[in-house]
Design an enzyme around this catalytic site. Structure first.
Site, PDB file in Angstrom:
ATOM      1  N   LYS A   1      -0.792   4.492  13.263  1.00  0.00           N
ATOM      2  CA  LYS A   1       0.341   4.256  12.350  1.00  0.00           C
ATOM      3  C   LYS A   1       1.610   4.859  12.941  1.00  0.00           C
ATOM      4  CE  LYS A   1       2.167   5.710   7.810  1.00  0.00           C
ATOM      5  NZ  LYS A   1       1.890   6.380   6.520  1.00  0.00           N
TER       6      LYS A   1
ATOM      7  N   ASP B   1       9.368   7.922   7.003  1.00  0.00           N
ATOM      8  CA  ASP B   1       8.884   7.364   5.743  1.00  0.00           C
ATOM      9  C   ASP B   1       9.667   7.942   4.573  1.00  0.00           C
ATOM     10  OD1 ASP B   1       7.520   6.219   3.685  1.00  0.00           O
ATOM     11  OD2 ASP B   1       5.670   7.378   3.958  1.00  0.00           O
TER      12      ASP B   1
ATOM     13  N   LYS C   1      10.736   8.625  -2.029  1.00  0.00           N
ATOM     14  CA  LYS C   1      10.117   9.944  -2.184  1.00  0.00           C
ATOM     15  C   LYS C   1      11.151  10.936  -2.718  1.00  0.00           C
ATOM     16  CE  LYS C   1       6.812   9.544   1.663  1.00  0.00           C
ATOM     17  NZ  LYS C   1       5.563   9.720   0.892  1.00  0.00           N
TER      18      LYS C   1
ATOM     19  N   ASP D   1       5.466  10.831  10.464  1.00  0.00           N
ATOM     20  CA  ASP D   1       4.609   9.765   9.963  1.00  0.00           C
ATOM     21  C   ASP D   1       4.223   8.750  11.057  1.00  0.00           C
ATOM     22  OD1 ASP D   1       3.159   8.985   7.734  1.00  0.00           O
ATOM     23  OD2 ASP D   1       4.702   7.619   6.993  1.00  0.00           O
TER      24      ASP D   1
ATOM     25  N   ASP E   1       5.895   2.814  -0.918  1.00  0.00           N
ATOM     26  CA  ASP E   1       5.533   4.038  -0.201  1.00  0.00           C
ATOM     27  C   ASP E   1       4.110   3.969   0.358  1.00  0.00           C
ATOM     28  OD1 ASP E   1       5.952   6.534   0.816  1.00  0.00           O
ATOM     29  OD2 ASP E   1       5.716   7.611  -1.093  1.00  0.00           O
TER      30      ASP E   1
ATOM     31  N   GLU F   1       3.128   2.159   2.693  1.00  0.00           N
ATOM     32  CA  GLU F   1       3.543   1.283   3.789  1.00  0.00           C
ATOM     33  C   GLU F   1       2.629   1.367   5.013  1.00  0.00           C
ATOM     34  OE1 GLU F   1       4.561   4.286   3.432  1.00  0.00           O
ATOM     35  OE2 GLU F   1       4.383   5.037   5.482  1.00  0.00           O
TER      36      GLU F   1
ATOM     37  N   ARG G   1      -0.641   1.429   5.259  1.00  0.00           N
ATOM     38  CA  ARG G   1      -1.743   0.463   5.212  1.00  0.00           C
ATOM     39  C   ARG G   1      -1.239  -0.955   5.468  1.00  0.00           C
ATOM     40  NH1 ARG G   1      -3.211   2.382  -0.699  1.00  0.00           N
ATOM     41  NH2 ARG G   1      -2.355   4.251   0.278  1.00  0.00           N
TER      42      ARG G   1
HETATM   43  N1  BES Z   1       3.112   9.013   4.903  1.00  0.00           N
HETATM   44  C1  BES Z   1       2.628   9.123   3.574  1.00  0.00           C
HETATM   45  C2  BES Z   1       1.413  10.040   3.449  1.00  0.00           C
HETATM   46  C3  BES Z   1       1.623  11.503   3.768  1.00  0.00           C
HETATM   47  C4  BES Z   1       1.854  12.407   2.764  1.00  0.00           C
HETATM   48  C5  BES Z   1       1.511  11.972   5.057  1.00  0.00           C
HETATM   49  C6  BES Z   1       2.008  13.746   3.037  1.00  0.00           C
HETATM   50  C7  BES Z   1       1.669  13.314   5.345  1.00  0.00           C
HETATM   51  C8  BES Z   1       1.897  14.197   4.335  1.00  0.00           C
HETATM   52  C9  BES Z   1       2.209   7.745   3.054  1.00  0.00           C
HETATM   53  O1  BES Z   1       2.926   6.673   3.540  1.00  0.00           O
HETATM   54  C10 BES Z   1       2.385   7.762   1.585  1.00  0.00           C
HETATM   55  O2  BES Z   1       3.487   7.842   1.143  1.00  0.00           O
HETATM   56  N2  BES Z   1       1.283   7.659   0.865  1.00  0.00           N
HETATM   57  C11 BES Z   1       1.290   7.639  -0.556  1.00  0.00           C
HETATM   58  C12 BES Z   1       0.379   6.524  -0.999  1.00  0.00           C
HETATM   59  C13 BES Z   1       0.565   6.081  -2.427  1.00  0.00           C
HETATM   60  C14 BES Z   1       1.958   5.524  -2.650  1.00  0.00           C
HETATM   61  C15 BES Z   1      -0.469   5.024  -2.759  1.00  0.00           C
HETATM   62  C16 BES Z   1       0.800   8.985  -1.069  1.00  0.00           C
HETATM   63  O3  BES Z   1      -0.039   9.609  -0.412  1.00  0.00           O
HETATM   64  O4  BES Z   1       1.294   9.419  -2.104  1.00  0.00           O
HETATM   65 ZN    ZN Z   2       3.777   6.930   5.359  1.00  0.00          ZN
HETATM   66 MN    MN Z   3       4.673   6.273   2.407  1.00  0.00          MN
END
Ligand code: BES
Ligand code: ZN
Ligand code: MN
Length: 504
Positions: A272, A277, A284, A295, A354, A356, A358
């Site tokens: 990824k 992000d 966020k 990210d 968010d 993104e 996947r």
């Molecule tokens: N890049 C983030 C996940 C992340 C969070 C990485 C903290 C490192 C530290 C990812 O893109 C994300 O935002 N995931 C969301 C998914 C949700 C919206 C289904 C999450 O984990 O809240």
């Molecule tokens: Zn992310």
């Molecule tokens: Mn995200």
């Protein structure tokens, strides 16, 4: 610049250096092996330190002695290995890191070391030398910050060369092979750490593509870096949806080792590469949003692993795929409620922009199918839920649709101390992704977020596959034996160990 590595056939006490490094297990009162020989040359100075209680052999502890002409080196550093019982290569790696950081802090430029664990530790000399050199270089790693490098009055101290000394001529070839592998792997990890540490305005998708091209040119890999048109030509609707709101141009990176060779097992690595992000329209909170410059750590690890695979010239066909883009809010950005078609024709209802990672991985996983792979492994900082489940810095979440592949990854994780923990891919997670308006949703709610994210990816796989959610591992706020805070380079050593151990 990474210090030069040299292997020589000599006793450690005969080497000219600014510092020589030997070791001690906890509780040993009369040192043996190389440490014992050096102790004799120093007329018992190391034994005296132990007897005085100044040196106990605790893991990572260091003691410095000044031989004042008794040997050719100007300093001796004795590093603790901890308990002999249960000693591991990871302990050797960490001890080497501690010793070299100490040497650097003392201003030593040329440092000689024995291969920790090759003697009394009982490890194969090649593996011990690899761990020693890896640890040394990882421990010395510093991110070169942006700027004019104005000094604070003190001149920057750095180790210029590391000599691995082996007294037994029959073992020097193995020590050399191990030391060279360790240097190649550590250089790859450093490259990954640099990319992950870089701010998002420097480590852009274009920069990632340039780094990939540089690696390909230096190490003889096939490379392709596609932009929006290329992705559109491959119907990558999911990748393009995320890139839609990005000011920085996206890049889909393909690196290939042994592209022309038939008959080799084919392994595809997918990372990824979200270079920043923000969350997109599902933005966020601003608190600590800057951490999302990391990210792209999955893509960084894939580029690093490809570099090591090429440097070590592994007898495998290895493909590295890294979809790279920012995730930004914008008038053109994709939005919650949008329905997006991925390159395999599956439609995705966006519940959160968010989620993104996947999306971009979906198209990369579909792309992986064209190689008819024996296995595909993806790495992604995919969910905060993985961090919540296993703890920051503790382990990556591992998902696999094949037990044998899972076992290989667990073995590589054990060997490198890049911990993983297997999680279930139960159909119950997929059920949470059911959509009224598309084939699936891109989010399954807050609960079980790591399982639903993996289940989403699974819908785009059609081969032996494993997914590593490295959100908890990509960076650290705690300084540990293997180096400074910030990017860890997690995954590079794990992937290289996995691929080196691969049999057809
Ligand atoms: N890049 C983030 C996940 C992340 C969070 C990485 C903290 C490192 C530290 C990812 O893109 C994300 O935002 N995931 C969301 C998914 C949700 C919206 C289904 C999450 O984990 O809240
Ligand atoms: Zn992310
Ligand atoms: Mn995200």
């Amino acid at each position: 610049m990474q210090p030069a590595i040299e292997v020589i056939h000599a006793a450690i006490q005969d080497i000219e250096a600014d510092a020589v490094v030997v070791n001690l297990f906890r509780g040993v009162t009369t040192p043996g092996g190389a440490t014992g020989a050096l102790d004799q040359a120093l007329d018992g100075a190391i034994s005296a330190l132990i007897a005085g209680g100044d040196l106990r052999g605790k893991a990572g502890e260091t003691a410095v002695l000044y031989p004042r002409g008794a040997i050719h080196a100007s300093r001796v550093i004795v590093v603790g290995l901890g308990d002999a019982d249960g000693f591991t290569l990871d302990a050797a790696r960490s001890a080497s890191a501690a010793a070299l950081s100490r040497a650097r802090d003392l201003g030593a430029q040329r440092v000689a070391t024995i291969a920790h664990g090759a003697g009394i530790g009982g490890f194969d000399p090649e593996a011990a030398a690899q761990a020693t050199v890896e640890g040394a270089l990882l421990g010395l790693y510093r991110y070169a910050k942006t700027g004019r490098g104005e000094d604070d009055g003190e001149e920057e101290r750095s180790v210029h060369s590391i000599v691995v000394a082996e007294v037994d001529a029959a073992r020097t070839d193995a020590i050399r092979t191990g030391a060279e592998a360790g240097a190649a792997i550590a250089a790859a990890v450093a490259m990954t750490r640099d990319l992950v540490n870089m701010p998002a305005n420097e480590a852009t998708p274009i920069h990632m593509a340039e780094v990939a091209r540089g690696v390909a040119a230096d190490h003889g890999l096939y490379v392709e870096t596609g932009g929006r048109d290329w992705a559109a030509g491959h119907d990558m609707g999911a990748f393009l949806a995320v890139a839609q709101g990005a000011g920085e141009a996206p890049r889909f990176i393909v690196l290939e080792h042994n592209r022309e060779q038939a008959g080799l097992p084919t392994i595809v690595l997918v990372g990824k590469g979200v270079t920043f992000d923000s969350g997109g329209i599902s933005i966020k909170p601003s608190n600590n949003m800057g951490a999302m410059k990391t990210d792209m750590a999955g893509a960084g690890a894939v580029l690093g692993a490809m570099r090591a695979v090429a440097a070590l010239d592994l007898p495998l066909h290895v493909v590295g795929l890294a979809p790279c883009t920012e995730n930004m809010p914008d008038a053109d950005a994709y939005r919650p409620s949008d329905v997006i078609t991925a390159s395999n024709g599956r439609t995705i209802e966006i519940v959160s922009t968010d989620a993104e990672g996947r999306m971009i991985l979906a198209d990369a996983l579909v792309y992986a199918q064209r190689y008819q792979p024996d296995a595909v492994i993806d790495l992604a900082t995919l969910t905060g839920a993985s961090v919540v489940a296993l703890g920051k810095g503790v382990a990556a979440s591992l998902f696999a649709n094949d037990d044998a592949l899972c076992a290989r990854i667990e073995a590589a994780a054990d060997a490198t101390a890049e911990r993983v923990w297997r999680m279930p891919l139960w159909p119950a997670y997929r059920a949470k992704l059911r959509s009224q308006v598309a084939d699936l949703k891109n989010g399954g709610g807050r609960m079980g977020g790591v399982g639903t994210s993996a289940s989403f990816l699974e819908a785009f796989t059609d081969y032996r596959w494993a997914h590593l959610d490295i959100a908890s591992m990509a960076s650290t706020e705690e300084q540990d034996a293997l180096g400074e805070t910030g990017a860890t380079g997690y995954g590079v050593r794990l992937l290289v160990a996995l691929l080196r151990g691969w049999e057809a």
